[in-house]
Design a protein around this motif. Sequence first.
Motif, PDB file in Angstrom:
ATOM      1  N   SER A 232     -48.060  15.436  53.647  1.00 44.39           N
ATOM      2  CA  SER A 232     -46.699  15.925  53.854  1.00 44.39           C
ATOM      3  C   SER A 232     -46.706  17.448  53.839  1.00 44.39           C
ATOM      4  O   SER A 232     -47.328  18.055  52.962  1.00 44.39           O
ATOM      5  CB  SER A 232     -45.767  15.427  52.749  1.00 44.39           C
ATOM      6  OG  SER A 232     -45.699  14.025  52.751  1.00 44.39           O
TER       7      SER A 232
ATOM      8  N   CYS B  94     -37.716  20.972  51.748  1.00 41.85           N
ATOM      9  CA  CYS B  94     -37.413  20.394  53.060  1.00 41.85           C
ATOM     10  C   CYS B  94     -38.730  19.901  53.654  1.00 41.85           C
ATOM     11  O   CYS B  94     -39.666  20.693  53.825  1.00 41.85           O
ATOM     12  CB  CYS B  94     -36.776  21.443  53.957  1.00 41.85           C
ATOM     13  SG  CYS B  94     -36.414  20.827  55.618  1.00 41.85           S
ATOM     14  N   MET B  95     -38.792  18.614  53.934  1.00 44.28           N
ATOM     15  CA  MET B  95     -39.989  18.043  54.542  1.00 44.28           C
ATOM     16  C   MET B  95     -40.023  18.460  56.014  1.00 44.28           C
ATOM     17  O   MET B  95     -39.071  18.220  56.753  1.00 44.28           O
ATOM     18  CB  MET B  95     -39.990  16.526  54.417  1.00 44.28           C
ATOM     19  CG  MET B  95     -39.928  16.028  52.983  1.00 44.28           C
ATOM     20  SD  MET B  95     -41.146  16.732  51.869  1.00 44.28           S
ATOM     21  CE  MET B  95     -42.606  15.933  52.410  1.00 44.28           C
TER      22      MET B  95
ATOM     23  N   SER C 261     -34.772  13.974  54.429  1.00 44.18           N
ATOM     24  CA  SER C 261     -35.867  14.941  54.532  1.00 44.18           C
ATOM     25  C   SER C 261     -35.737  16.128  53.577  1.00 44.18           C
ATOM     26  O   SER C 261     -36.539  17.053  53.650  1.00 44.18           O
ATOM     27  CB  SER C 261     -35.963  15.469  55.964  1.00 44.18           C
ATOM     28  OG  SER C 261     -34.778  16.164  56.296  1.00 44.18           O
ATOM     29  N   GLU C 262     -34.762  16.103  52.674  1.00 44.87           N
ATOM     30  CA  GLU C 262     -34.559  17.237  51.767  1.00 44.87           C
ATOM     31  C   GLU C 262     -34.241  16.752  50.358  1.00 44.87           C
ATOM     32  O   GLU C 262     -33.756  15.638  50.184  1.00 44.87           O
ATOM     33  CB  GLU C 262     -33.408  18.112  52.268  1.00 44.87           C
ATOM     34  CG  GLU C 262     -33.669  18.700  53.630  1.00 44.87           C
ATOM     35  CD  GLU C 262     -32.544  19.607  54.108  1.00 44.87           C
ATOM     36  OE1 GLU C 262     -31.578  19.840  53.362  1.00 44.87           O
ATOM     37  OE2 GLU C 262     -32.655  20.095  55.237  1.00 44.87           O
TER      38      GLU C 262
END
Length: 141
Positions: free
Chosen positions: A116, A107-108, A31-32
Amino acid sequence: MAEIRGEGIKELIPQRDPVILVDTLYGATGSEADTGLTVPEDHLFCSDGCLTEPGLIEHIAQSASAYAGYKAKVGNEPAPLGYIAEVKKFRIHFLPHAGDELHTHICMISEALGVSLLAAETKVNGEVAARCRMKIFIKPS
């Protein structure tokens, strides 16, 4: 993951010269991601020796694109095409100068229905240059 630089970035993002604003993918997790750019003096998004506000936004968007492209590459899929859908809480502390090395961490926060949401922070020499939240719309293949 091995660092991806230079021409390897073109496998991850759809942008081409003269608008490329990411030259390194330092690393990515689930996620990053961390990306970089040495600000070119003669770039389309530079004015008076500094990367402009739209240039910082585009750099962050391309950082997200490099992350998405890396994830796609790992999954043996083509790199997706994305569009900036929204920029919120964009704060600039200073404009980076030509020759400065940007280091951006994204960072998602969430991903749903092709959109997103991410948080991003861009630093130069450890000092925060800009931060924001951004929504990216991913075009279906």
